[in-house]
Scaffold this motif. Structure first.
Motif, PDB file in Angstrom:
ATOM      1  N   LEU A  96       0.603  -1.411   0.006  1.00  0.00           N
ATOM      2  CA  LEU A  96      -0.029  -0.430   0.143  1.00  0.00           C
ATOM      3  C   LEU A  96       0.674   1.607   0.014  1.00  0.00           C
ATOM      4  N   ALA A  97       1.891   1.125   0.885  1.00  0.00           N
ATOM      5  CA  ALA A  97       3.294   2.525   0.832  1.00  0.00           C
ATOM      6  C   ALA A  97       3.463   2.458  -0.472  1.00  0.00           C
ATOM      7  N   VAL A  98       3.897   1.352  -0.898  1.00  0.00           N
ATOM      8  CA  VAL A  98       4.697   2.265  -2.334  1.00  0.00           C
ATOM      9  C   VAL A  98       3.926   2.305  -3.673  1.00  0.00           C
ATOM     10  N   THR A  99       2.602   1.239  -3.353  1.00  0.00           N
ATOM     11  CA  THR A  99       1.513   1.603  -4.576  1.00  0.00           C
ATOM     12  C   THR A  99       0.930   3.668  -4.602  1.00  0.00           C
ATOM     13  N   TRP A 100       1.316   4.029  -3.424  1.00  0.00           N
ATOM     14  CA  TRP A 100      -0.215   5.131  -2.961  1.00  0.00           C
ATOM     15  C   TRP A 100       0.238   6.265  -3.617  1.00  0.00           C
ATOM     16  N   GLY A 101       1.478   6.357  -4.258  1.00  0.00           N
ATOM     17  CA  GLY A 101       1.945   8.002  -5.158  1.00  0.00           C
ATOM     18  C   GLY A 101       0.729   7.591  -6.288  1.00  0.00           C
ATOM     19  N   GLU A 102       1.151   6.134  -6.617  1.00  0.00           N
ATOM     20  CA  GLU A 102       1.209   5.827  -7.790  1.00  0.00           C
ATOM     21  C   GLU A 102      -0.339   5.160  -9.165  1.00  0.00           C
ATOM     22  N   LEU A 103      -1.165   4.694  -7.377  1.00  0.00           N
ATOM     23  CA  LEU A 103      -3.318   5.013  -7.511  1.00  0.00           C
ATOM     24  C   LEU A 103      -3.660   5.957  -6.794  1.00  0.00           C
ATOM     25  N   ASP A 104      -4.800   5.634  -7.748  1.00  0.00           N
ATOM     26  CA  ASP A 104      -6.136   6.290  -6.440  1.00  0.00           C
ATOM     27  C   ASP A 104      -6.608   5.656  -5.136  1.00  0.00           C
ATOM     28  N   PRO A 113      -1.714   7.052   5.018  1.00  0.00           N
ATOM     29  CA  PRO A 113      -0.651   7.313   5.304  1.00  0.00           C
ATOM     30  C   PRO A 113      -0.207   8.301   5.841  1.00  0.00           C
ATOM     31  N   GLU A 114      -0.875   9.352   6.080  1.00  0.00           N
ATOM     32  CA  GLU A 114      -0.833  10.689   7.309  1.00  0.00           C
ATOM     33  C   GLU A 114      -1.524   9.513   8.491  1.00  0.00           C
ATOM     34  N   ALA A 115      -2.000   9.140   8.591  1.00  0.00           N
ATOM     35  CA  ALA A 115      -2.258   8.535  10.079  1.00  0.00           C
ATOM     36  C   ALA A 115      -1.811   7.906  10.810  1.00  0.00           C
ATOM     37  N   TRP A 116      -0.762   7.316  10.391  1.00  0.00           N
ATOM     38  CA  TRP A 116      -0.043   5.761  10.464  1.00  0.00           C
ATOM     39  C   TRP A 116       0.752   6.331  11.751  1.00  0.00           C
ATOM     40  N   ILE A 117       0.863   6.452  11.794  1.00  0.00           N
ATOM     41  CA  ILE A 117       2.169   6.788  12.721  1.00  0.00           C
ATOM     42  C   ILE A 117       1.106   6.895  14.146  1.00  0.00           C
ATOM     43  N   ASP A 118      -0.036   7.446  13.828  1.00  0.00           N
ATOM     44  CA  ASP A 118      -0.587   8.021  14.911  1.00  0.00           C
ATOM     45  C   ASP A 118      -1.315   6.631  15.350  1.00  0.00           C
ATOM     46  N   PHE A 119      -1.269   6.117  14.359  1.00  0.00           N
ATOM     47  CA  PHE A 119      -2.337   4.422  14.328  1.00  0.00           C
ATOM     48  C   PHE A 119      -1.440   4.186  15.124  1.00  0.00           C
ATOM     49  N   LEU A 124       8.108   3.914   8.363  1.00  0.00           N
ATOM     50  CA  LEU A 124       8.763   3.885   7.613  1.00  0.00           C
ATOM     51  C   LEU A 124       7.437   3.813   6.781  1.00  0.00           C
ATOM     52  N   ALA A 125       6.427   2.883   6.421  1.00  0.00           N
ATOM     53  CA  ALA A 125       5.909   2.404   5.976  1.00  0.00           C
ATOM     54  C   ALA A 125       4.915   3.965   5.266  1.00  0.00           C
ATOM     55  N   ALA A 126       4.319   5.034   6.124  1.00  0.00           N
ATOM     56  CA  ALA A 126       3.879   6.521   6.116  1.00  0.00           C
ATOM     57  C   ALA A 126       5.616   7.145   5.261  1.00  0.00           C
ATOM     58  N   ASP A 127       6.555   6.842   5.369  1.00  0.00           N
ATOM     59  CA  ASP A 127       8.097   7.538   5.069  1.00  0.00           C
ATOM     60  C   ASP A 127       7.915   7.178   3.109  1.00  0.00           C
ATOM     61  N   VAL A 128       7.719   5.845   2.878  1.00  0.00           N
ATOM     62  CA  VAL A 128       7.167   5.554   1.493  1.00  0.00           C
ATOM     63  C   VAL A 128       6.619   5.957   0.674  1.00  0.00           C
ATOM     64  N   ALA A 129       4.999   6.377   1.330  1.00  0.00           N
ATOM     65  CA  ALA A 129       4.422   6.448   1.231  1.00  0.00           C
ATOM     66  C   ALA A 129       4.458   7.511   0.682  1.00  0.00           C
ATOM     67  N   LEU A 130       4.750   8.928   1.232  1.00  0.00           N
ATOM     68  CA  LEU A 130       4.463  10.082   1.470  1.00  0.00           C
ATOM     69  C   LEU A 130       5.207  10.729   1.032  1.00  0.00           C
ATOM     70  N   ARG A 131       6.626  10.461   0.526  1.00  0.00           N
ATOM     71  CA  ARG A 131       7.683  10.477  -0.620  1.00  0.00           C
ATOM     72  C   ARG A 131       7.961  11.138  -1.836  1.00  0.00           C
ATOM     73  N   GLY A 132       6.145  11.102  -1.897  1.00  0.00           N
ATOM     74  CA  GLY A 132       6.173  11.049  -4.056  1.00  0.00           C
ATOM     75  C   GLY A 132       7.078  10.470  -4.611  1.00  0.00           C
ATOM     76  N   PRO A 133       6.571  11.167  -5.849  1.00  0.00           N
ATOM     77  CA  PRO A 133       6.961  10.354  -7.435  1.00  0.00           C
ATOM     78  C   PRO A 133       8.360  10.028  -7.221  1.00  0.00           C
ATOM     79  N   HIS A 134       9.501   8.906  -8.208  1.00  0.00           N
ATOM     80  CA  HIS A 134      10.542   8.639  -7.797  1.00  0.00           C
ATOM     81  C   HIS A 134      10.771   9.285  -9.095  1.00  0.00           C
ATOM     82  N   ARG A 135      11.816  10.484  -8.851  1.00  0.00           N
ATOM     83  CA  ARG A 135      12.130  11.434  -9.990  1.00  0.00           C
ATOM     84  C   ARG A 135      14.089  10.074 -11.097  1.00  0.00           C
ATOM     85  N   LEU A 136      13.871  10.523 -12.235  1.00  0.00           N
ATOM     86  CA  LEU A 136      15.289   9.871 -12.846  1.00  0.00           C
ATOM     87  C   LEU A 136      16.116  11.120 -12.508  1.00  0.00           C
TER      88      LEU A 136
END
Length: 135
Positions: free
Chosen positions: A54-62, A71-77, A95-107
């Protein structure tokens, strides 16, 4: 001999359960299924994998129409529930929240190679010298 106490009852919190009392967790009904799955994260490796997917695909899928805790609520959870190993669970959700909220990977922008073949020839380097420099 019995060791019963009616004055000071012994309460043993169950792992992955919300704290007791008025401030206990009350998830939105729409998020209840995902909430309960997140509570199993400490005991079920498949739930860990699901969270990371879920974290990895958060920025890619709707995910806006999905009934998932964002993911904004995972740490509080993680901080708002009782766990056998709270530090490990907090690390996992962080870690999962950081991955999800990092944004798209840029080359990186394409640029000149550090040592192109023509530059190597100008410097008198053989192919073996180029490879040796990369090791």
């Amino acid at each position: 001999m019995s060791i019963d106490s009616t004055v000071h009852p012994v309460v043993v919190p169950l792992a992955g359960r919300p704290p007791a009392g008025a401030g206990g967790c009350r998830p939105d009904r729409r998020l209840r299924v995902h909430h309960d799955r997140l509570l199993r994260i400490e005991d079920d490796p498949d739930e860990v994998v699901e969270l990371l997917e879920l974290a990895v695909t958060w920025g890619e899928l709707d995910w806006s129409e999905s009934a998932v805790v964002p993911p904004e609520a995972w740490i509080d959870f993680a901080a708002g529930h009782r766990w056998r190993d709270p530090d490990r669970v907090l690390r996992l959700f962080s870690l999962a929240a950081d991955v999800a909220l990092r944004g798209p990977h840029r080359l990186p922008a394409p640029g000149p190679a550090p040592c192109s073949g023509t530059a190597a020839a100008r410097l008198g380097l053989a192919d073996a010298d180029l490879l040796a420099g990369e090791l």
